[in-house]
Design a protein around this motif. Structure first.
Motif, short mmCIF file in Angstrom:
data_model
loop_
_atom_site.label_atom_id
_atom_site.label_comp_id
_atom_site.label_asym_id
_atom_site.label_seq_id
_atom_site.Cartn_x
_atom_site.Cartn_y
_atom_site.Cartn_z
N THR A 64 0.83 -1.20 0.00
CA THR A 64 0.00 0.00 0.00
C THR A 64 0.87 1.25 0.00
O THR A 64 0.58 2.22 -0.72
CB THR A 64 -0.96 -0.01 1.20
N ASN A 66 -10.29 1.13 -1.76
CA ASN A 66 -9.88 0.09 -0.83
C ASN A 66 -10.96 -1.00 -0.84
O ASN A 66 -12.10 -0.74 -0.49
CB ASN A 66 -9.71 0.69 0.57
N ASP A 122 -6.81 -1.27 -3.81
CA ASP A 122 -5.97 -1.72 -2.71
C ASP A 122 -6.67 -2.87 -1.99
O ASP A 122 -7.89 -2.89 -1.88
CB ASP A 122 -5.72 -0.55 -1.75
#
Length: 169
Positions: A61, A82, A146
């Protein structure tokens, strides 16, 4: 699109959960800069997809967040999403649209795609609408997903599969 539908499609902006999902992490000033890995994100070969895979805690990340800053400095629009096990097609389409909307500074970006997925038109028409809007935008774009390993249901995976197989040039 009627005004009430447009208003409904703009609602993700007020969803605090979605706002958190599209907010990139803050980088620490003491973060170790990995120049060799950072150069991978700056590839000029029209790379369509970059997959960063490593065990938990290896800095994936952080690396992608560094790439994000580099991409922004180079004039690209960068959406961040995310992912987690609870993501639905509506969450994914809304998140992609909202992330790019925030980066582009265009308050109505992705409204048609969000409206399509909310009314049940299906994933393919919603993503197709979003891809068409991306194609019409003159800025290069990057979408960061992510924590992809956390993505759950088959419908959510289908959204990303359709998106990746139909990326604009």
């Amino acid at each position: 699109m009627p005004d009430d539908e447009r208003k409904a499609a703009l609602e993700p902006i007020t969803d605090p959960g979605l706002l958190l999902k599209v907010t990139p992490p803050k980088l620490r000033k003491t973060l170790l800069a990995r120049d060799r890995l950072r150069r991978l994100g700056a590839a000029d070969d029209d790379t369509a997809v970059i997959l960063v895979e490593a065990p938990a805690g290896y800095g994936k990340t952080s690396l992608v967040a560094q790439w994000r800053l580099d991409w922004l400095r180079n004039g690209m629009a960068v959406g961040w999403l995310n992912l987690d096990a609870g993501d639905s097609p509506i969450t994914l389409v809304s998140g992609i649209a909202l992330g790019l909307r925030r980066s582009l500074g265009r308050a109505t970006f992705g409204v048609d795609a969000i409206e399509a997925v909310r009314r049940g038109a299906g994933t393919a028409p919603a993503i197709t609408s979003l891809l068409a809007e991306i194609t019409e935008t003159s800025r290069p774009m990057v979408i960061v997903f992510d924590n992809g390993e956390r993505l759950g249901g088959a419908e959510a995976v289908d959204v990303l599969d359709y998106l990746l197989h139909n990326l604009p040039p």
